[in-house]
Design an enzyme around this catalytic site. Sequence first.
Site, PDB file in Angstrom:
ATOM      1  CB  SER A 296      -0.793  -0.501   1.279  1.00  0.00           C
ATOM      2  OG  SER A 296      -1.475   0.989   1.315  1.00  0.00           O
TER       3      SER A 296
ATOM      4  CE1 TYR B 245      -3.647  -1.396   5.214  1.00  0.00           C
ATOM      5  CE2 TYR B 245      -2.912   0.234   4.972  1.00  0.00           C
ATOM      6  CZ  TYR B 245      -3.603  -1.138   4.673  1.00  0.00           C
ATOM      7  OH  TYR B 245      -4.255  -1.061   3.218  1.00  0.00           O
TER       8      TYR B 245
END
Length: 257
Positions: A143, A156
């Site tokens: 990501s 994350y």
Amino acid sequence: MRFENKVALITGGTSGIGLAVAQSLAQEGSKVVIVGRNQKKGEAALQSLKQIHSDVMYLSVDVSKSNEVKQMVHKTVSTFGKLDFAFNNAGNTEGKTALTHEFSEEDFDNMMGATIKGVWLCMKYELRAMLENGGGSIVNTSSLDAFLCSPGTTAYATGKSGIITLTKCVAHEYGKQGIRVNTLTPGAIKTSMIDSKFEGLSAEEAKRLEDKYNNLNTLGRIGTPKEAAAVVTWLMSDEATYITGQNIIADGGVSFV
């Protein structure tokens, strides 16, 4: 039909980029196994794929659990005879965001399980199947948050950053055995994760958020799952046989990364 008689396994394959990859591979002849935890979404995705290719299958799997991942790969190989491609795309799209001192240990463990541990487990068993098959190609999803390191996304971003390093390490380990491993790092893509950010907003608030996303990159717009899927499809194809250990960023040209 670049992928005729090939077999692909796609986690997080019931929607978004994962489903777009499944559709792309199926359209070019590949047998496809899609994996997700939501049975309803899985069955709907399966029906859409059956309109493209008859040899498709849906499995409900939690990729953070070793026994489920092992059975996932076993079921794929026992049904279709081998494993050529894997797209490890499952991830936590509903994880909490909080500053580090406020983030619970339980949430951190869950986030690591859904990101880096899940990818590690999938590759552990996918690699075994590919070694028996004489090679293959794996693509893992990271990501842009791995680079942005925004406040509140520590867990994350750490998990997604680890996937890039994990990919490079595995690529070095298995390159001479005919297995290529790369990472896709998407920017803002029109998926359910993006859509959820617009829920409950007024028309004015939604317009401001959309403008914010559009102004993040050089192209001035949010990407589509099909555009991200095209990168994954290329990485799995014979057109990319000299590409391994790389992180391919598909973000529309975000200038501050």
